[in-house]
Design a protein around this motif. Structure first.
Motif, PDB file in Angstrom:
ATOM      1  N   ASN A   1       3.956  -5.122  -7.317  1.00  0.00           N
ATOM      2  CA  ASN A   1       2.496  -4.801  -6.650  1.00  0.00           C
ATOM      3  C   ASN A   1       1.753  -3.703  -7.375  1.00  0.00           C
ATOM      4  N   ASP A   2       0.571  -3.292  -7.036  1.00  0.00           N
ATOM      5  CA  ASP A   2      -0.129  -2.369  -7.656  1.00  0.00           C
ATOM      6  C   ASP A   2       0.507  -0.967  -7.964  1.00  0.00           C
ATOM      7  N   ARG A   3       1.155  -0.659  -6.706  1.00  0.00           N
ATOM      8  CA  ARG A   3       1.696   0.576  -6.818  1.00  0.00           C
ATOM      9  C   ARG A   3       2.679   0.932  -7.849  1.00  0.00           C
ATOM     10  N   PHE A   4       3.519  -0.286  -8.064  1.00  0.00           N
ATOM     11  CA  PHE A   4       4.505  -0.272  -9.185  1.00  0.00           C
ATOM     12  C   PHE A   4       4.113  -0.080 -10.402  1.00  0.00           C
ATOM     13  N   CYS A   5       2.839  -0.643 -10.676  1.00  0.00           N
ATOM     14  CA  CYS A   5       2.032  -0.604 -11.997  1.00  0.00           C
ATOM     15  C   CYS A   5       1.493   0.995 -12.012  1.00  0.00           C
ATOM     16  N   ASP A   6       0.918   1.491 -10.929  1.00  0.00           N
ATOM     17  CA  ASP A   6       0.530   2.934 -10.975  1.00  0.00           C
ATOM     18  C   ASP A   6       1.405   3.918 -11.479  1.00  0.00           C
ATOM     19  N   ILE A   7       2.944   3.756 -10.726  1.00  0.00           N
ATOM     20  CA  ILE A   7       3.728   4.750 -10.753  1.00  0.00           C
ATOM     21  C   ILE A   7       4.425   4.585 -12.383  1.00  0.00           C
TER      22      ILE A   7
ATOM     23  N   LYS B   1       0.718  -1.282  -0.040  1.00  0.00           N
ATOM     24  CA  LYS B   1       0.101  -0.156  -0.077  1.00  0.00           C
ATOM     25  C   LYS B   1       0.761   1.384  -0.094  1.00  0.00           C
ATOM     26  N   SER B   2       1.936   1.366   0.631  1.00  0.00           N
ATOM     27  CA  SER B   2       2.727   2.558   0.911  1.00  0.00           C
ATOM     28  C   SER B   2       4.198   2.606  -0.198  1.00  0.00           C
ATOM     29  N   ALA B   3       4.667   1.313  -0.641  1.00  0.00           N
ATOM     30  CA  ALA B   3       5.814   1.268  -1.501  1.00  0.00           C
ATOM     31  C   ALA B   3       5.858   0.679  -2.730  1.00  0.00           C
ATOM     32  N   ILE B   4       6.751   0.921  -3.786  1.00  0.00           N
ATOM     33  CA  ILE B   4       6.936   0.305  -5.000  1.00  0.00           C
ATOM     34  C   ILE B   4       7.616  -1.065  -4.761  1.00  0.00           C
ATOM     35  N   VAL B   5       7.013  -2.235  -4.888  1.00  0.00           N
ATOM     36  CA  VAL B   5       7.763  -3.278  -4.537  1.00  0.00           C
ATOM     37  C   VAL B   5       7.674  -4.343  -5.913  1.00  0.00           C
TER      38      VAL B   5
ATOM     39  N   GLY C   1       3.095   3.295 -14.927  1.00  0.00           N
ATOM     40  CA  GLY C   1       2.123   3.061 -15.992  1.00  0.00           C
ATOM     41  C   GLY C   1       1.757   1.790 -16.778  1.00  0.00           C
ATOM     42  N   TYR C   2       2.814   0.912 -16.546  1.00  0.00           N
ATOM     43  CA  TYR C   2       2.609  -0.442 -17.069  1.00  0.00           C
ATOM     44  C   TYR C   2       1.705  -1.414 -16.536  1.00  0.00           C
ATOM     45  N   ARG C   3       1.057  -2.145 -17.196  1.00  0.00           N
ATOM     46  CA  ARG C   3       0.338  -3.268 -16.940  1.00  0.00           C
ATOM     47  C   ARG C   3       1.251  -4.245 -16.254  1.00  0.00           C
ATOM     48  N   ARG C   4       0.712  -5.248 -15.292  1.00  0.00           N
ATOM     49  CA  ARG C   4       1.575  -6.189 -14.752  1.00  0.00           C
ATOM     50  C   ARG C   4       2.006  -7.365 -15.897  1.00  0.00           C
ATOM     51  N   ASP C   5       1.259  -7.656 -16.562  1.00  0.00           N
ATOM     52  CA  ASP C   5       1.630  -8.318 -17.772  1.00  0.00           C
ATOM     53  C   ASP C   5       2.763  -7.922 -18.606  1.00  0.00           C
ATOM     54  N   GLU C   6       2.716  -6.594 -18.787  1.00  0.00           N
ATOM     55  CA  GLU C   6       3.904  -5.929 -19.307  1.00  0.00           C
ATOM     56  C   GLU C   6       5.203  -6.046 -18.661  1.00  0.00           C
ATOM     57  N   LEU C   7       5.143  -5.952 -17.454  1.00  0.00           N
ATOM     58  CA  LEU C   7       6.238  -6.125 -16.732  1.00  0.00           C
ATOM     59  C   LEU C   7       6.976  -7.543 -16.262  1.00  0.00           C
TER      60      LEU C   7
ATOM     61  N   GLU D   1       9.316 -11.246 -11.366  1.00  0.00           N
ATOM     62  CA  GLU D   1       8.537 -12.315 -11.234  1.00  0.00           C
ATOM     63  C   GLU D   1       7.213 -11.553 -10.542  1.00  0.00           C
ATOM     64  N   TYR D   2       7.362 -10.712  -9.799  1.00  0.00           N
ATOM     65  CA  TYR D   2       6.225 -10.114  -9.145  1.00  0.00           C
ATOM     66  C   TYR D   2       6.340  -8.545  -8.955  1.00  0.00           C
TER      67      TYR D   2
END
Length: 225
Positions: free
Chosen positions: A158-164, A141-145, A166-172, A155-156
């Motif tokens: 989190n949502d904040r990584f995607c938000d910051i 909830k608080s950090a890019i992981v 701008g990439y979708r999880r499947d693009e990363l 391999e993983y």
């Protein structure tokens, strides 16, 4: 004495010797067993205990024998019970029972194995896992992981990584961090970072990344091998 009477006497003597040997083996098992062993009669009264039972109940054999066992017994039953010891301790024991005889009367042999330490370890492990889950939730909830393999393949995230980013999880996932490489840092910067991680040390620093829309952002980064 007739020959027939002599044979009978010998058979009785051998039977008595076998019975005595059986009793001695049983006594040896009682004394040497690390498990608490009790003999309980059909009325639930304790008839015999071994030293391990004295230790578990924190009471002497003299205090235990003649007392009610206090726990319902079902032959060949296995389960866990809480023992109320003399000094207020409440050890957890795995209990097994088997039908037997004691002084020619029906009885139950009860094995009690102290599993208190094992249960305490399970509880501590459960608590630790719960804390880890809470920490992970807080980080999410608080950090890019991100988690990568040893080759740096993601391999993983989190949502904040995607938000910051701008990439979708499947693009990363399945790619390296080159996806968000801004080109700002030198080759020596990355080499030093990877040398630190390869040594098993934690790397800390600030990295400039590029988002999917071309904008740049800085992150205070901690990489834990």
């Amino acid at each position: 004495m007739s020959e027939e009477n002599g044979d009978l006497h010998q058979r009785l003597a051998r039977a008595a010797q076998a019975l005595q040997a059986h009793k001695e083996r049983f006594r040896s098992i009682l004394l040497k067993s690390r498990d608490a062993i009790l003999i309980v009669d059909a009325e639930g009264i304790i008839c015999q205990v071994n030293p391990a039972a004295e230790h578990l109940f924190e009471r002497s054999a003299q205090d235990l024998i003649g007392q009610e066992f206090g726990i319902p017994l079902v032959p060949r039953e296995t389960g866990e019970v809480v023992i109320v010891a003399a000094h207020g301790d409440r050890p957890v024991a795995e209990m097994r029972t088997i039908e037997t005889e004691w002084e020619n009367r029906p009885a139950t042999m009860v094995w009690l194995r102290d599993v208190t330490h094992h249960r305490q370890q399970e509880h501590a492990l459960h608590s630790a896992l719960e804390q880890i889950q809470n920490i992970r939730y807080a980080l999410d909830k608080s950090a890019i992981v991100a988690i990568t393999d040893v080759q740096g393949v993601i391999e993983y995230v989190n949502d904040r990584f995607c938000d910051i980013s701008g990439y979708r999880r499947d693009e990363l996932i399945g790619h390296t961090h080159r996806v968000i490489n801004s080109g700002y840092h030198t080759r020596d910067f990355w080499k030093e970072m990877w040398r630190t991680i390869a040594r098993g040390d934690i790397w800390r620093g600030e990295i400039k990344n590029r988002a999917r829309d071309g904008s740049y952002y800085w992150v205070a980064t901690t990489i834990v091998p």
